[in-house]
Design a protein around this motif. Sequence first.
Motif, PDB file in Angstrom:
ATOM      1  N   ASP A  87      45.573  46.743  88.788  1.00  0.00           N
ATOM      2  CA  ASP A  87      45.008  46.502  90.111  1.00  0.00           C
ATOM      3  C   ASP A  87      44.498  47.797  90.721  1.00  0.00           C
ATOM      4  N   THR A  88      43.317  47.708  91.313  1.00  0.00           N
ATOM      5  CA  THR A  88      42.724  48.884  91.950  1.00  0.00           C
ATOM      6  C   THR A  88      42.561  48.681  93.443  1.00  0.00           C
ATOM      7  N   GLY A  89      43.332  47.841  94.018  1.00  0.00           N
ATOM      8  CA  GLY A  89      43.212  47.637  95.452  1.00  0.00           C
ATOM      9  C   GLY A  89      43.582  46.265  95.921  1.00  0.00           C
ATOM     10  N   GLY A  90      43.911  45.327  94.998  1.00  0.00           N
ATOM     11  CA  GLY A  90      44.290  43.983  95.393  1.00  0.00           C
ATOM     12  C   GLY A  90      45.642  43.973  96.086  1.00  0.00           C
ATOM     13  N   SER A  91      45.758  43.116  97.101  1.00  0.00           N
ATOM     14  CA  SER A  91      47.009  43.031  97.857  1.00  0.00           C
ATOM     15  C   SER A  91      47.752  41.727  97.619  1.00  0.00           C
ATOM     16  N   GLY A  92      47.192  40.849  96.795  1.00  0.00           N
ATOM     17  CA  GLY A  92      47.815  39.560  96.589  1.00  0.00           C
ATOM     18  C   GLY A  92      47.473  38.547  97.648  1.00  0.00           C
ATOM     19  N   LEU A  93      46.433  38.815  98.451  1.00  0.00           N
ATOM     20  CA  LEU A  93      46.013  37.890  99.500  1.00  0.00           C
ATOM     21  C   LEU A  93      44.663  37.251  99.229  1.00  0.00           C
ATOM     22  N   GLY A  94      43.955  37.716  98.208  1.00  0.00           N
ATOM     23  CA  GLY A  94      42.611  37.202  97.949  1.00  0.00           C
ATOM     24  C   GLY A  94      42.591  35.719  97.636  1.00  0.00           C
ATOM     25  N   LEU A  95      43.393  35.289  96.665  1.00  0.00           N
ATOM     26  CA  LEU A  95      43.407  33.876  96.302  1.00  0.00           C
ATOM     27  C   LEU A  95      44.010  32.997  97.395  1.00  0.00           C
ATOM     28  N   PRO A  96      45.100  33.406  98.072  1.00  0.00           N
ATOM     29  CA  PRO A  96      45.569  32.576  99.182  1.00  0.00           C
ATOM     30  C   PRO A  96      44.528  32.388 100.279  1.00  0.00           C
ATOM     31  N   ILE A  97      43.785  33.451 100.596  1.00  0.00           N
ATOM     32  CA  ILE A  97      42.734  33.317 101.611  1.00  0.00           C
ATOM     33  C   ILE A  97      41.647  32.365 101.123  1.00  0.00           C
ATOM     34  N   ALA A  98      41.251  32.497  99.864  1.00  0.00           N
ATOM     35  CA  ALA A  98      40.220  31.609  99.319  1.00  0.00           C
ATOM     36  C   ALA A  98      40.679  30.158  99.342  1.00  0.00           C
ATOM     37  N   ARG A  99      41.942  29.922  99.019  1.00  0.00           N
ATOM     38  CA  ARG A  99      42.451  28.546  99.047  1.00  0.00           C
ATOM     39  C   ARG A  99      42.445  27.993 100.477  1.00  0.00           C
ATOM     40  N   ASP A 100      42.865  28.801 101.442  1.00  0.00           N
ATOM     41  CA  ASP A 100      42.890  28.327 102.828  1.00  0.00           C
ATOM     42  C   ASP A 100      41.484  28.073 103.351  1.00  0.00           C
ATOM     43  N   ILE A 101      40.526  28.886 102.944  1.00  0.00           N
ATOM     44  CA  ILE A 101      39.140  28.649 103.354  1.00  0.00           C
ATOM     45  C   ILE A 101      38.628  27.346 102.758  1.00  0.00           C
ATOM     46  N   ALA A 102      38.950  27.102 101.478  1.00  0.00           N
ATOM     47  CA  ALA A 102      38.531  25.844 100.847  1.00  0.00           C
ATOM     48  C   ALA A 102      39.132  24.649 101.578  1.00  0.00           C
ATOM     49  N   ARG A 103      40.417  24.735 101.941  1.00  0.00           N
ATOM     50  CA  ARG A 103      41.053  23.640 102.671  1.00  0.00           C
ATOM     51  C   ARG A 103      40.422  23.445 104.041  1.00  0.00           C
ATOM     52  N   ALA A 104      40.073  24.551 104.710  1.00  0.00           N
ATOM     53  CA  ALA A 104      39.455  24.439 106.028  1.00  0.00           C
ATOM     54  C   ALA A 104      38.100  23.743 105.959  1.00  0.00           C
ATOM     55  N   HIS A 105      37.461  23.765 104.784  1.00  0.00           N
ATOM     56  CA  HIS A 105      36.175  23.100 104.597  1.00  0.00           C
ATOM     57  C   HIS A 105      36.326  21.741 103.931  1.00  0.00           C
ATOM     58  N   GLY A 106      37.553  21.219 103.903  1.00  0.00           N
ATOM     59  CA  GLY A 106      37.784  19.905 103.311  1.00  0.00           C
ATOM     60  C   GLY A 106      37.772  19.893 101.809  1.00  0.00           C
ATOM     61  N   GLY A 107      37.916  21.059 101.180  1.00  0.00           N
ATOM     62  CA  GLY A 107      37.885  21.148  99.729  1.00  0.00           C
ATOM     63  C   GLY A 107      39.210  21.573  99.142  1.00  0.00           C
ATOM     64  N   THR A 108      39.172  21.933  97.873  1.00  0.00           N
ATOM     65  CA  THR A 108      40.368  22.366  97.158  1.00  0.00           C
ATOM     66  C   THR A 108      40.033  23.566  96.290  1.00  0.00           C
ATOM     67  N   LEU A 109      41.083  24.295  95.934  1.00  0.00           N
ATOM     68  CA  LEU A 109      40.948  25.421  95.013  1.00  0.00           C
ATOM     69  C   LEU A 109      42.177  25.415  94.107  1.00  0.00           C
ATOM     70  N   HIS A 110      41.966  25.401  92.801  1.00  0.00           N
ATOM     71  CA  HIS A 110      43.072  25.366  91.869  1.00  0.00           C
ATOM     72  C   HIS A 110      42.660  26.038  90.562  1.00  0.00           C
ATOM     73  N   VAL A 111      43.659  26.273  89.724  1.00  0.00           N
ATOM     74  CA  VAL A 111      43.439  26.881  88.412  1.00  0.00           C
ATOM     75  C   VAL A 111      43.255  25.778  87.383  1.00  0.00           C
ATOM     76  N   VAL A 112      42.201  25.909  86.574  1.00  0.00           N
ATOM     77  CA  VAL A 112      41.930  24.953  85.504  1.00  0.00           C
ATOM     78  C   VAL A 112      42.305  25.600  84.181  1.00  0.00           C
ATOM     79  N   PRO A 113      43.075  24.929  83.313  1.00  0.00           N
ATOM     80  CA  PRO A 113      43.426  25.516  82.012  1.00  0.00           C
ATOM     81  C   PRO A 113      42.178  25.944  81.247  1.00  0.00           C
ATOM     82  N   HIS A 114      42.196  27.171  80.766  1.00  0.00           N
ATOM     83  CA  HIS A 114      41.037  27.717  80.061  1.00  0.00           C
ATOM     84  C   HIS A 114      41.494  28.832  79.136  1.00  0.00           C
TER      85      HIS A 114
END
Length: 441
Positions: free
Chosen positions: A384-411
């Motif tokens: 990590d060069t600067g990540g705080s562990g808040l990027g994905l939680p913020i992205a998920r909350d933004i998706a929920r605020a727009h009526g959407g979802t954010l999840h991990v797909v097996p790949h």
Amino acid sequence: MGVRLRTTLTATAAVAAALCLASIALFTALDSSLTASTKELAANDAKKQMQHLKAESGPGNPGYEKGMVPPLGKGAVPPGGKGPMPGSAATGEDDGLPLPDEAVLVVRRTFETEDGPVTVLGKASKAPALAAMTTLRNLLIPGVPALLTVVALFTWLAVGRVLRPVSAIRAKVADITAYGLHERVPEPDTRDEIAALARTVNATLDRLQTAVDAQRQFVADAAHELRSPLAILRTRLELALPAEKPLATAALDDVARLQSLSADLLLLARLDAGEPLSRAEELDLAQVVAEEAVRKRPRPDVHVYLDLTPDLLVNGSADQLRRLVANLVDNAVRHASTSVHVTLASPDDHAVLDVVDDGPGIPPEHHTIVFDRFTRLDHARTRDTGGSGLGLPIARDIARAHGGTLHVVPHSPGARLRAVFPLSGRSVAYPLGDLARQDAF
């Protein structure tokens, strides 16, 4: 097994046991009563026969001589009682012994006469008793199961009616999340334990909402108060003397990290508070993704490839959607080996945004916890060069605020994060030009 089913089975089993015991007692009592009545009828018959014999063998009767045994009637036994008179139709040896050719009960009764004891056989038909027992059996055999069915049905309906408020409370509690603590469970009008449970749950939710609101307010206030000191500190470091530039440059990186963290915390506090989307409008998601994905990032060795479907309109905040795309792409670039692929498609009435990297990937057991705040995987901590562990939680909350979802797909290899948004339903073309497919630098 649910409470409703257990209660119904228990009540039905209890009633079945009571009915079985009552049926056995009823059969026993009725059989005893009918047997006693039949014996009494047979005894009366014996008395009548003896009276008839005395009348036939009394003085004045032709052929009667003193000292002779009177001619006994049907069913009489001569003096001495060794057996029935010859030609007598009465047979049997003990009380209750039926004749073989008909259902009768035969009893012996001994009477004292001038010529000695005389035994008379009295009989009574058992047909009425047997008919009564048969009628009772024919009523109980179908009646008991029918009664048990009625008991089970009424118990099931009654318990369901009683537990209906519990189901409503459970459904409401299941819908309440950290973003909907203002909601409360319905309180029934009854003055029973279920109403007390509803009041207790609502009181608990009140306390929980107060604590969560206080925590969110603290985070928002702290993040807001940190912005001004950090801005002043950054300005002073940028104006450092040439001799202090190396140390100031390193300090500037730390200040930038703190500014980014405080901005993330402030945004999270606003999202948690459920504030309306700022400047919500209808926009082309492909245009937003393209503009944000092509921005230069710290790792020039990682290429970002775009494959976007235009004219996918969504309703929302352009700033927050850019933040979502930036967080997803930054996270993918941080963990990728050589490339990141960003695709946007619309297989149905939703816009599907996939961000795929060729890095180490996300283990299946971590597909959920990566969206927890301040969570970073072990391999991310070393690179990590600067990540705080808040990027994905913020992205998920933004998706929920727009009526959407954010999840991990097996790949495999790498990781695939998928954001899904509902389309607005109208189509407006926004030319993407060469941005439809190009790298990040």
